[in-house]
Design an enzyme around this catalytic site. Structure first.
Site, PDB file in Angstrom:
ATOM      1  N   GLU A 231      16.714 -28.155   2.731  1.00 29.69           N
ATOM      2  CA  GLU A 231      15.769 -29.266   2.710  1.00 29.69           C
ATOM      3  C   GLU A 231      14.406 -28.828   3.239  1.00 29.69           C
ATOM      4  OE1 GLU A 231      17.736 -32.441   4.893  1.00 29.69           O
ATOM      5  OE2 GLU A 231      19.667 -31.858   4.067  1.00 29.69           O
ATOM      6  N   GLU A 342      13.282 -40.816   3.483  1.00 22.42           N
ATOM      7  CA  GLU A 342      14.423 -41.266   4.273  1.00 22.42           C
ATOM      8  C   GLU A 342      13.907 -41.766   5.615  1.00 22.42           C
ATOM      9  OE1 GLU A 342      17.573 -38.367   4.737  1.00 22.42           O
ATOM     10  OE2 GLU A 342      18.087 -39.116   6.707  1.00 22.42           O
TER      11      GLU A 342
END
Ligand SMILES: *[C@@H]1O[C@H](CO)[C@@H](O)[C@H](O)[C@H]1NC(C)=O
Ligand SMILES: *[C@@H]1O[C@H](CO)[C@@H](O)[C@H](O)[C@H]1NC(C)=O
Length: 427
Positions: A231, A342
């Protein structure tokens, strides 16, 4: 008499009890002091492990200390498998066909957008100096950084089940974790990397234990205990960094955030070769509502020769690589790519936090107001950048945070995403 005797006995027993009670208190406070000492020692040991001897230190205006650490002394080489590793100073292949990685530049002319700034995005610490050649910049971990974590072991790690599961069979799980997402994704093929240009904002965080991030995920395996993930993106995380600044970050795990992996260089794994970009350091400037917009490009791709996963920031900075041995599924290829935002919602009972995602504004508002990902691409089997096929979207509750995709000539495949969280339609 009998009564007196009895009460005298009771008094004696009482005195003995008080004695043991005091003794107990003393030993409790000793134990407490000992455990504080033990914790301090543990934190100090962890700091000594993380913070490598610096050739030079640069103090950033945001209070960070950036240590310039000799490239061969970086945390990666604490890993037993990397003891005899030969650092690769450049990738063998580049998806944009750029073999001379010292002069990486986009083949396409830069994209012009209204009000888009041409000033390159930098990291804040650049204002106060540079790291010498042969070193890499590492954000120094402070004692208070570790103390904010629930334990020394948890410092620098994501909590379990932080991954968005599109079309999840068990929606309760998604909700239970308190994480909310607004993402676009592709799956059902073999992927060898992904790219995106991500609009940079500084979302407001309601609670210090919440965060807001915008990133891409390179995923391998099922959504079980052995999920592999790489990520990268930007994040605001008061818990991790002690402030509300927008910071460049990376993450990796090979077991669904359990025992392996971490943010940035907070464990051994990622091998950095770049001397100009520090992971976890503040990005500056950030975009302003109805005003200047800034974005960063992130490219992650798999070197077909060695199998390592490389990362590039912007057009000029090849940061380094995750060695392929760190992973199981990703040692071969990725099975899913996700791009988006997120946040952590710490409000209980189905209530929502006012922590913002992206700019804190919904996709409908468009450019200059809502945050975007543009020119999202995947790397295919032949190591070429391609438009994503069959792009899907996912969000737990579109009234809180939403996502809208589109495509055009300049921006290729893009999407706007984010929102304010708590609002009349998202109580
Ligand atoms: C971060 O932002 C929150 C909410 O806006 C604020 O309450 C808090 O004081 C800020 N924290 C720091 C370290 O600036
Ligand atoms: C999460 O919970 C809310 C109610 O608390 C519900 O409306 C929503 O549909 C749930 N999300 C998912 C993905 O199931």
């Amino acid at each position: 008499m009998g009564d007196v005797h009895f009460s005298r006995g009771r008094a004696r027993r009482g005195a003995v009890l008080v004695f043991f009670w005091i003794l107990g208190l003393i030993s409790l406070s000793c134990a407490a002091r000992l455990s504080v000492e033990k914790q301090k020692l543990q934190v100090q040991k962890h700091l000594n492990r993380l913070n490598k001897p610096a050739v030079k230190t640069i103090e950033s205006p945001d209070g960070d200390f950036i240590d310039c650490v000799h490239i061969s002394h970086q945390p990666a080489f604490d890993h037993p498998y990397l003891k005899d590793h030969n650092i690769q100073m450049r990738p063998n292949y580049h998806p944009e066909g750029l073999f001379d990685v010292n002069k990486v530049s986009d083949e396409k002319p830069p994209i012009k957008q209204p009000k888009e700034h041409s000033a390159p995005i930098k990291q804040l610490w650049h204002m106060n100096g540079k790291c010498p050649e042969g070193t890499i910049p590492i954000r120094r971990t402070k004692e208070e950084d570790v103390l904010r974590a629930s334990s020394v072991k948890r410092y620098g790690r994501k909590k379990h089940r932080a991954i968005p599961k599109p079309r999840s069979a068990d929606p309760d799980l998604v909700n239970e974790s308190g994480h909310q997402h607004a993402i676009a994704y592709v799956e059902g093929d073999k992927y060898y990397g992904a790219k995106a240009t991500i609009n940079v904002w500084e979302p407001r965080i309601q609670q210090p234990n919440e965060f807001s991030l915008s990133q891409l995920w390179i995923l391998g395996g099922s959504f079980g205990e052995d999920l592999n993930s790489i990520e990268a993106g930007w994040q605001v995380s008061p818990d991790l960094y002690g402030d509300n600044n927008t910071r460049l970050f990376t993450y990796w795990t090979s077991d669904a955030y359990q025992a392996t992996g971490c943010y940035n260089l907070l464990c051994s794994g990622f091998i950095q070769i770049n001397s100009e970009i520090a992971m976890g350091a503040s990005i500056s400037p950030v975009s302003a509502y109805r005003n200047s917009q800034y974005d960063i490009s992130i490219l992650v791709w798999k070197d077909p020769k060695e199998g390592h996963w490389w990362m590039q920031f912007g057009n000029d900075y090849v940061l380094g690589y995750w060695p392929s041995f760190l992973f199981s599924y990703l040692a071969d290829s990725a099975s899913m790519i996700e791009w988006g935002g997120e946040v952590v919602n710490s409000e209980p009972d189905g209530h929502h936090t006012s922590t913002q995602m992206g700019s804190g504004h919904f996709p409908e508002e468009g450019f200059g107001k809502s945050s975007y990902f543009r020119n999202i691409q995947v790397v295919d089997e032949s190591n070429n950048l391609k438009a994503p096929k069959g792009l899907g979207t996912f969000t737990e509750q579109s009234n809180c945070y939403d996502v809208q995709t589109g495509s055009n000539g300049d921006w290729g495949h893009y999407f706007y995403y984010g929102g304010p969280g708590k609002n009349p339609n998202c109580p």
